[in-house]
Motif scaffolding. Structure first.
Motif: not given
Lengths: 128, 293
Positions: A76-78, B87-93, B123, B147
């Protein structure tokens, strides 16, 4: 047989404050911006907002809800776009980008009031 | 040390030592997760963990402390000190090599991959911090994850207007002379050579790019060229009904303003008026009209 171009049925979530907070806690993400509105506003946000671990979970649910309980999710890549704040409604749409053997790559977008909140791809091994 | 240098030092330390999850994969946490997400896949009630939960097992928890060698924690501290506090997360793979089962105990190791910035974002100004985490059960790699987070400085809250409830003009380089004039009790009209112009603009009537504008002080006398009596909608700082008049000045230009102290019934086209100045606050004085008696 699933082919490239197949559209997935839409799936919508009402992003209530309860939804934002319960999913943040269920993903063990205790950052204040996901449960404390005052803290979220002080940090420059309009309200509490969904966390990325939840987005990963929602994307997974959207795709496996379509692919069925025998499919295996391989990746899952988002990428996050605009925030999804409490009070929003998040609508997931998707289509199959490619199929190779039993492995399908599905493009997914979750759109809220402000626009595209999450987009990405899910690689899923389909039940043959 | 610069942010870049600190990032290079942290990245050079490589992968952190494995951090063991608080609990083994267990049905109680799976149940909470599927309930919150609304996932009814029957596998997750029979001892299989949703793959998207892989990161959940090793999250630090409410009072969790990051390990001393955790590169993300170290990088967050560096950026906190530099003023990038949010901080905000922007990408997760995430890539899953297999699904996890109840009873398995996951550990995670993280390396800092890159730190890119400073970037201007919606932001605020910030840095994109990318880490790569590998998840193991025993010696077996079960999943890995890229991440990326944006660590940013939120812009300061907008100061409240000095006189809330009054619509304020946008004052530009082309119009600042006009607003300086109202503050000084002068009605100034932009002048390009022999030609007067209002509202003021950046270009002369003949489009000569070398021309420089000046201004003259108007007598403040004129006549109503046109007007409206405003009843609704409500306007901040105004009590309806009020009159907005387009006044033809003696100098030949027309200028809008509120006609104050007049009974709307007595206003007519051709009515002689003179300028008056309404002081809103230290920064803003509005020109207005009153009936010449």
């Amino acid at each position: 047989m699933i082919a490239a171009g197949t559209e997935l049925p839409e799936l919508a979530f009402d992003v209530t404050p309860t939804f934002v907070i319960s999913t943040a806690l269920a993903t063990r993400d205790f950052q204040d911006v996901h449960h404390d509105r005052d803290a979220a506003v002080a940090r420059g946000s309009a309200d509490i907002f969904l966390n990325i671990l939840t987005d990963t979970g929602l994307v997974q649910r959207f795709v496996t809800g379509w692919a069925g309980p025998d499919a295996l999710v391989r990746s899952i890549r988002i990428k996050l776009g605009v925030p999804c704040y409490a009070g929003d409604r998040l609508v997931f749409t998707g289509r199959v980008r490619s199929v190779e053997g039993r492995v399908a790559v599905v493009e997914v977008t979750g759109t809220g009031k402000l626009g595209a909140h999450v987009s990405g791809t899910v690689t899923v091994e389909l039940d043959s | 040390m610069s942010i870049e240098a600190a990032a290079a030092r942290i990245a050079a330390q490589g992968e952190s030592s494995p951090r063991l999850a608080r609990d083994p994969v267990n049905q109680a946490m799976i149940n909470n997760w599927v309930e919150a997400i609304g996932d009814t896949d029957p596998r997750y009630r029979r001892g299989v963990a949703p793959p998207a939960m892989v990161q959940v097992w090793t999250m630090p928890g409410l009072h969790g402390q990051r390990a001393a060698d955790d590169p993300l924690g170290a990088m967050m501290s560096v950026l906190d000190e530099a003023g990038y506090t949010s901080v905000v997360a922007t990408n997760s793979e995430q890539t899953y090599h297999r699904y996890l089962r109840v009873g398995e105990h996951v550990s995670a190791s993280t390396a800092l991959e890159s730190v890119v910035g400073p970037k201007r974002t919606a932001l605020g100004e910030g840095w994109f911090v990318t880490t790569r985490t590998s998840f193991h059960v025993g010696g077996e790699l079960v999943a890995d994850m890229l991440f990326r987070v944006l660590k940013f400085a939120p812009p300061p809250a907008q100061p409240a207007p000095a006189a809330p409830g009054v619509l304020r003009p946008v004052i530009s380089r082309d119009t600042e002379f006009f607003w300086a004039g109202t503050k000084a009790g002068e009605l100034r009209i932009q002048r390009w050579g022999e030609t007067l112009r209002h509202p003021p603009g950046p270009m002369p009537p003949d489009g000569d790019l070398d021309a420089q504008p000046g201004w003259v002080v108007a007598s403040g006398r004129g006549t109503v060229h046109s007007y409206v009596v405003h009843h609704r909608p409500a306007v901040p700082g105004r009590e309806p009904p009020f009159v907005i008049a387009l006044v033809e000045l003696e100098e030949g230009v027309r200028m809008l303003g509120e006609l104050v102290g007049a009974d709307p019934a007595e206003v007519c086209i051709g009515l002689p008026v003179t300028v008056t100045f309404v002081t809103v606050d230290d920064d803003l004085t509005l020109p207005a009209w009153r009936v010449a008696r």
